[in-house]
Write an enzyme that holds these catalytic residues in place. Structure first.
Site, mmCIF file in Angstrom:
data_model
loop_
_atom_site.group_PDB
_atom_site.id
_atom_site.type_symbol
_atom_site.label_atom_id
_atom_site.label_comp_id
_atom_site.label_asym_id
_atom_site.label_seq_id
_atom_site.Cartn_x
_atom_site.Cartn_y
_atom_site.Cartn_z
ATOM 1 N N TYR A 74 0.837 -1.210 0.000
ATOM 2 C CA TYR A 74 0.000 0.000 0.000
ATOM 3 C C TYR A 74 0.869 1.256 0.000
ATOM 4 O O TYR A 74 0.831 2.063 -0.904
ATOM 5 C CB TYR A 74 -0.871 0.030 1.261
ATOM 6 C CG TYR A 74 -2.140 -0.769 1.207
ATOM 7 C CD1 TYR A 74 -2.307 -1.818 0.315
ATOM 8 C CD2 TYR A 74 -3.191 -0.478 2.079
ATOM 9 C CE1 TYR A 74 -3.481 -2.551 0.295
ATOM 10 C CE2 TYR A 74 -4.370 -1.201 2.061
ATOM 11 C CZ TYR A 74 -4.509 -2.234 1.172
ATOM 12 O OH TYR A 74 -5.666 -2.943 1.169
ATOM 13 N N GLU A 84 -8.222 -4.994 9.562
ATOM 14 C CA GLU A 84 -6.864 -4.952 10.100
ATOM 15 C C GLU A 84 -6.856 -4.344 11.503
ATOM 16 O O GLU A 84 -6.151 -4.804 12.388
ATOM 17 C CB GLU A 84 -5.996 -4.105 9.164
ATOM 18 C CG GLU A 84 -4.524 -4.050 9.546
ATOM 19 C CD GLU A 84 -3.716 -3.169 8.586
ATOM 20 O OE1 GLU A 84 -4.285 -2.697 7.587
ATOM 21 O OE2 GLU A 84 -2.517 -2.968 8.866
ATOM 22 N N SER A 125 -1.605 5.513 11.520
ATOM 23 C CA SER A 125 -0.987 6.020 12.751
ATOM 24 C C SER A 125 -2.077 6.367 13.773
ATOM 25 O O SER A 125 -3.242 6.560 13.415
ATOM 26 C CB SER A 125 -0.158 7.264 12.448
ATOM 27 O OG SER A 125 -1.018 8.357 12.192
ATOM 28 N N ASN A 126 -1.695 6.463 15.015
ATOM 29 C CA ASN A 126 -2.692 6.764 16.045
ATOM 30 C C ASN A 126 -3.335 8.128 15.842
ATOM 31 O O ASN A 126 -4.503 8.322 16.154
ATOM 32 C CB ASN A 126 -2.054 6.644 17.434
ATOM 33 C CG ASN A 126 -1.879 5.187 17.832
ATOM 34 O OD1 ASN A 126 -2.091 4.283 17.008
ATOM 35 N ND2 ASN A 126 -1.508 4.946 19.076
ATOM 36 N N GLU A 127 -2.574 9.057 15.301
ATOM 37 C CA GLU A 127 -3.169 10.362 15.012
ATOM 38 C C GLU A 127 -4.273 10.209 13.973
ATOM 39 O O GLU A 127 -5.343 10.816 14.094
ATOM 40 C CB GLU A 127 -2.108 11.345 14.500
ATOM 41 C CG GLU A 127 -1.119 11.828 15.566
ATOM 42 C CD GLU A 127 -0.030 10.822 15.895
ATOM 43 O OE1 GLU A 127 0.086 9.815 15.148
ATOM 44 O OE2 GLU A 127 0.692 11.004 16.887
#
Ligand SMILES: Cc1cc2nc3c(=O)[nH]c(=O)nc-3n(C[C@H](O)[C@H](O)[C@H](O)COP(=O)(O)OP(=O)(O)OC[C@H]3O[C@@H](n4cnc5c(N)ncnc54)[C@H](O)[C@@H]3O)c2cc1C
Ligand SMILES: Cc1cc2nc3c(=O)[nH]c(=O)nc-3n(C[C@H](O)[C@H](O)[C@H](O)COP(=O)(O)OP(=O)(O)OC[C@H]3O[C@@H](n4cnc5c(N)ncnc54)[C@H](O)[C@@H]3O)c2cc1C
Lengths: 393, 398, 380
Positions: free
Chosen positions: B128, B244, B383-385
């Protein structure tokens, strides 16, 4: 580079101590230690005493009646007062409008307003925020329309701390609605006794009455009460905010707070509890770091630099620390944080508390201190400022 | 509502335990227990054992060869495997491309690709991300141009986990440069042996090689390898990301991690006393334990919604966020626990499984590399953001 | 009270910063780390020549009369470039022990040549079981005629492979964790019976495990007073703590700078990622953390030589706690804001992160020092 105090500094510190001991009533000091709220007169009497000594406006230049102290002396002065448990000096006259007046005002304005501030014979409050203009202060809408020698002011200010004690209010008002938001603002001094000024209390979450709504309804303000040019109010406001941010870190008070926390821990039998000890040590060190950071700024200023936008960081950390101290006190007192005893907090009362004395204000203080990350520009706004001005993002 | 296992559940748990005991090779379990890195063959041996039993694709519907387990059974299976130090199942085939193929693929594609995934005879990787397209995946630029029965693919992918072990890669490629960003993307399956593909290692902060750059230079891919419709790749990608995010919380692994941490704290001493008796370290362990429990119950709540037919909503994003933070915290505390013996760097022990004697206690040498490595969990898989942006938009409507 | 650098101090600062700029580009550092020694003798000679090795020693001892502030200036600049040369073990630890505890003869024999760049040291104070307790010493030194015989194991001894002398704590009396009965010895690195297992560390430095088997030393190998080594070592370590705190400040500033630059240039969603408020605020928090670390380090450097031991202990522990906390926040945030690039070996970010992590452990973790600080301040 040196942290040591000279013999002269030590003598100075003793002088301040002696002065405070002689001029602060024990009943006022007792309120500090027990976390009770002060009355107007507690503040004013103490400030008048400082004023008579020439120390109230200790940050002012000599030519406007400041004592001409160096950075070390200011530091010592603030620390001694906090250690002794003096009420804090209300900033609205001394740290806010005073410097605006001596920097931007006319000679007449200086002569008319500065003595009242120096002597604390007049009490000031700050009329910036409005219901629709908080973080986005420049969107304020209180309108001042020129009519001959007067401005006619209409609008509402809110969150005005101690407006109910105030003789005068300094306001940001919109004099030109057609200009860019920042450019149509002017800085006006308004006598609170003028007809059309109404003050309405806002009760805080702990039950305290500190802040107010101030309604301005066709209030006629003489043009000579405007500081600086018409439309230059934003410049005055920004200048003042930078000044405000420095003192707002409240380091000396937090040092006292940590000391208080240790006393509470001892009284609660927590001083041998390793995790609570760790928490106290941690906050103690946060205060130490903040103090040293402030000293670094002061030392730069002493060497001729101006406090830059990075002082925002002091405000952010200072408020977080004040909140943390209050939080830990609450943790320490346990269940006895729960009883709500307003008569003990807000009024001079001889009644004894339900739990230990130190437990009475713990929860109320914790709730109340949440304000520190909101007022004076919220912490989020401070970070925006830093991000833009310091980091260039 | 019931937290207790039924007798059937207990019987099932015993069955899984017996299976793992009989089929998980000792050397592999030892490596997992010791926190060593596994090689391709380790994973394949275990996954093939599961495949033979029909358990590898335990999340798949029955009609595609899944075992048809209930939510409780899945939960038991995952936990037993983790407790018994089985390697984590590599998600690229089983949890990612497999479901995409059985949901969006043609019958031919299902027949061709699913058996190998079920049996773990082929290794898949995920193509990806690109150098210029990380969080902003839709900006990807790897180009696939139709040329007769083939697409000709040019561009580069990056951060391919275990691409150096892979037989196949599933890729998002741009088939239409004129359409809106998301609409010009297609989902292609590419054989890694196709001429024109080059794999170049990226070395991680801990010195390990787990990710790669993959370059495509006029790579010819048969049109039959296009999944679904041309230009619909983004839909499939989103479908896959939702899948996922769920597994990525790695809760059973974290539970095992906490246990390992406790063992380390029992073995380490401070002033002659076991570290686990140190009140501040205990506080930290307790705090972590509670975080894991809260996360596990949250996941169970999500699973129970799914069991009655609900789909995992965007709120599962926060499972990923908390799961990654917990994984990170475990490694952070391991470093704290081992103290000075986190310092020696012994790559041969980490990577080659060499027999070199560890310098400190056996558990110590991998604590710091793991801590460094696991910083990735708040970066990959969105990402967590970005996860918070998703929650803020999709759940809170901000 | 005065917190500004003197002109001499400014000059030192410029000098070390120039060295780092010119000689320690990240790729150069990578090459230096890969050399057999792990550092460059040429650089060391330069340090000697520029007076950095003797900066913090008194003129009487052959130094240049500086102190903790000068040490901090040097270490901070070294931190900004992740300098690999063994300044900490040689100058701060070995040199520090000699300055505080060495006899005139020992200083002449060891400190003077060290300042000239002719000797390197290692400081062996960790044992497998000791964690951060400097008095938890199982290595024994048995009286043998006029001298002593050392036996036991020391761990994670930085620079032992390059050192000419090894300073080692050993038990001469008392039980394994008694404060009294620890003695500091200096041993030649090639002494018979001393064996080494060398290895690199996570942050590209070099360390060794040392085994002492019947290692004989003379009476003149004792540094300071017999049985009183624990407090000497504590003072040496506390001063070294200020040094590594300064190094950490240098690391933090450098990695913050790199991250800031990265988020200004890396584009996603059509804009620089530094336009996203979460990253802006996190960057501000990084900046604040680094500022606080700088403040506490400065304070420690000004208080570390205070005659009141509790004051200097609190200063060292306080700074160490702050460094641990700030270093973790800044390091983790730098990695996070770099996305995938942050976890690669390729960029310097991960290397700063690793060094900051190791600094947190070195001489006692944040937790250890928080407890130590609390023990002192609650007693007061
Ligand atoms: C106890 C107290 C005393 C006060 N005293 C006075 C006084 O004497 N005189 C006076 O004029 N004012 C006073 N204030 C007002 C104070 O300055 C305002 O409360 C402050 O500016 C915030 O405005 P607001 O309350 O309208 O919050 P809002 O501006 O509505 O903010 C709400 C939340 O949104 C966040 N936010 C807003 N904009 C942004 C942005 N761009 N980015 C990120 N986050 C953002 C804020 O940080 C906050 O968390 C006082 C306030 C309090 C609580
Ligand atoms: C170990 C590892 C394995 C991986 N495996 C694979 C794989 O097998 N296949 C594959 O395709 N990819 C893989 N990835 C790539 C992974 O998906 C990307 O790293 C991830 O999407 C982040 O992209 P980036 O690294 O380009 O960071 P960037 O997108 O550049 O982000 C940098 C920073 O900016 C922040 N940011 C970006 N946009 C925003 C925003 N809008 N709001 C707030 N913050 C923002 C991010 O959160 C991050 O902190 C892997 C990555 C790693 C580290």
């Amino acid at each position: 580079m040196d942290l040591k105090l000279s013999a002269g500094d030590e003598a100075f510190r003793d002088e301040v101590r002696a002065f405070a001991a002689a001029n602060l009533p024990a009943s006022v000091v007792a309120k500090t230690w027990s976390g009770r709220h002060f009355e107007r007169e507690d503040h004013m009497a103490w400030q008048r005493a400082l004023g008579r000594k020439g120390w109230l406006t200790y940050t002012w230049p000599k030519k406007y009646g400041g004592p001409g102290w160096n950075v070390t002396q200011r530091f010592l002065f603030e620390n001694v007062l906090a250690e002794i448990g003096a009420p804090r000096i209300l900033p609205f006259g001394v740290k806010m409008v005073g410097p605006v007046i001596y920097t931007f005002g006319t000679e007449e304005q200086k002569a008319r307003f500065l003595p009242g501030i120096r002597e604390s014979s007049v009490s000031w409050c700050q009329g910036y925020s409005e219901p629709g203009a908080g973080s986005d202060l420049a969107s304020l809408r209180a309108r001042a329309v020129r009519e001959g020698d007067h401005y006619v002011v209409n609008g509402q200010k809110t969150w005005t701390s101690f407006a109910h004690w105030g003789d005068w209010i300094f306001c940001l008002v919109r004099t030109d609605p057609d200009k860019k938001p920042q450019e149509g603002i002017s800085f006006l001094l308004i006598d609170m006794k003028t007809p059309g000024v109404t003050v309405r209390p806002i009760i805080m979450l702990d039950g305290a009455h500190h802040v107010n709504d101030v309604f301005l309804d066709n209030v006629r303000v003489p043009v000579e009460n405007r500081i600086g040019q018409e439309g230059a109010g934003w410049t005055c406001a920004k200048f003042l905010l930078a000044n405000e941010r420095l003192g707002i870190a409240e380091v000396p008070a937090s040092k006292r707070g940590v000391q208080g926390l240790r006393d509470i821990a001892r009284a609660e039998g927590l001083s041998d509890d390793p995790s609570f000890r760790d928490k106290i040590s941690d906050i103690d060190l946060q205060v130490a770091a903040l103090e040293m950071s402030e000293l670094r700024v002061l030392s730069d200023m002493a060497a001729g630099g101006a406090p830059g936008p990075e002082v925002s960081t002091l405000k952010v950390r200072g408020s977080e620390i004040q909140q943390r101290i209050a939080e830990l006190a609450c943790e320490a007192v346990g269940d006895y944080g729960a009883p709500y005893q307003p008569e003990l907090l807000f009024r001079d009362s001889n009644e004894s508390g339900i739990g230990a004395d130190h437990a009475v204000p713990a929860a109320a203080r914790y709730f109340n201190m949440r304000k520190t990350s909101i007022y004076g520009g919220t912490n989020e706004i401070q970070k925006n400022v830093m991000s833009k001005m310091v980091l260039g993002l | 509502m019931d937290l207790a296992f039924t007798p059937e559940d207990i019987a099932f748990r015993d069955e899984v335990r017996a299976f793992v005991a009989a089929n998980l090779d000792r050397d592999i379990a030892d490596k997992v227990a010791a926190g060593k890195h596994l090689v391709r063959d380790d994973y394949m041996r275990w996954q093939q054992a599961l495949g033979r039993k029909g358990w590898l694709v335990y999340t798949w519907p029955k009609k595609h060869g899944g075992p048809g387990w209930s939510v409780t059974q899945r939960y038991i299976f995952e936990n037993v495997c983790a407790e018994m130090n089985a390697p984590g199942i590599i998600p690229f085939g089983t949890k990612m491309v497999g479901p995409v193929i059985y949901t969006f693929g043609s019958e031919e594609q299902k027949a061709r690709f699913l058996p190998d995934i079920r049996e773990s005879t082929l290794w898949w990787c995920q193509g990806y991300s690109e150098p210029g397209s990380g969080s902003d995946l839709a900006s990807l630029r790897t180009r696939a141009v139709r040329d007769g029965d083939h697409y000709v693919v040019n561009g580069s992918k990056t951060w391919n986990t275990m691409g150096h072990w892979a037989d196949w890669i599933f890729c998002l490629v741009r088939t239409d440069t004129d359409a809106k960003q998301q609409e010009g993307i297609s989902f292609l399956l590419i054989d890694m042996k196709t001429p024109g593909i080059t794999v170049k290692p990226i070395i991680m902060a801990d010195g390990g090689h787990e990710v790669n750059e993959v370059f495509f230079d006029d790579v010819r891919v048969p049109v039959g390898n296009l999944v679904g419709k041309e230009g619909e790749g983004w839909t499939y990608a989103k479908f896959l990301l939702a899948n996922e995010r769920l597994g990525i919380a790695a809760i059973p692994q974290s539970k095992r991690g906490v246990e390992t941490l406790k063992e380390i704290a029992r073995a380490e001493t401070d002033n002659g006393r076991p570290l686990i008796e140190d009140s501040s370290f205990r506080d930290k362990l307790a705090d972590l334990d509670i975080q894991v429990t809260a996360l596990e119950f949250t996941e169970l709540r999500a699973l129970s919604t799914m069991a009655v037919g609900g789909a995992p909503g965007p709120e599962v994003s926060f499972l990923k966020i908390r799961g990654s933070e917990i994984q990170q915290r475990i490694t952070e505390l391991a470093v704290e626990a081992v103290g000075y013996y986190a310092m020696p760097y012994q790559p041969s022990l980490l990577w080659q499984g060499a027999n070199e004697e560890p310098i400190g206690p056996a558990y110590a040498h991998q604590s710091a590399p793991r801590y460094f490595n696991v910083r990735k969990t708040s970066i990959y898989g969105g990402s967590n953001e970005i996860q918070k942006n998703v929650i803020s938009k999709m759940v809170l409507g901000l | 009270m005065d917190l500004s650098y003197s002109d001499e101090q400014k000059q030192i600062k410029e000098g070390v910063e120039r060295f780092v700029r010119e000689e320690y580009a990240f790729e150069t550092r990578r090459k230096i780390a890969a050399t057999p020694r792990g550092w460059l003798p040429g650089n060391w000679a330069k340090f000697a020549e520029l007076g950095w090795l003797g900066m913090a020693f008194s003129e009487e001892d052959g130094g240049f009369g500086g102190g903790a502030v000068e040490t901090s200036i040097i270490m901070e600049a070294f931190g900004s470039g992740l300098v690999l040369e063994p300044y900490l073990p040689t100058v701060l630890l070995g040199g520090g022990a000699l300055a505080l505890g060495g006899s005139k003869a020992q200083k002449d024999a060891l400190l003077a040549p060290m300042i000239e760049g002719k000797k390197q040291f290692a400081f062996a104070y960790v044992e497998k079981q000791s964690r951060y307790n400097l008095a938890d010493v199982a290595v024994t030194a048995r009286k043998d005629g006029a001298g002593y015989v050392l036996d036991g194991h020391k761990g994670v001894v930085y620079n032992a492979a390059s050192a000419d002398q090894i300073f080692v704590t050993a038990r001469t009396a008392g039980g394994q964790r008694d404060g009294k009965g620890v003695t500091l010895f200096v041993v030649d690195a090639d002494a018979a019976g001393l064996s080494r297992r060398d290895y690199p560390t996570q942050d590209s430095l070099r360390a060794s495990e040392l085994t002492f088997r019947n290692v004989k030393v003379g009476a003149d190998a004792v540094i300071g007073t017999l049985d009183e080594g624990a407090s000497l070592v504590e003072r040496v370590v506390d001063r070294a703590i200020v040094g590594i705190c300064a190094e950490a400040v240098g690391c933090m500033d450098a990695v913050n700078k790199a991250t800031l630059e990265y988020i200004k240039t890396r584009k996603q969603f059509g804009v620089a990622i530094g336009k996203f408020q979460v990253l802006q605020h996190r960057m501000v928090d990084c900046f604040t953390n680094a500022q606080e670390a700088r403040s506490m380090t400065l304070m420690a450097s000004l208080k570390i030589d205070d005659p009141d031991v509790d004051t200097s202990r609190k200063a060292a522990s306080g700074a160490k706690v702050q460094i641990g906390k700030s270093g973790k926040f800044v390091g983790q945030s730098a990695v996070q804001m770099h996305g995938g690039m942050g976890v690669t070996d390729e960029l310097s970010v991960s290397h700063y992160f690793k060094r900051l992590t190791m600094i947190d452990t070195m001489f006692g973790s944040q937790q250890h020092h928080l407890t130590r600080y609390g023990n002192i301040s609650m007693a007061a």
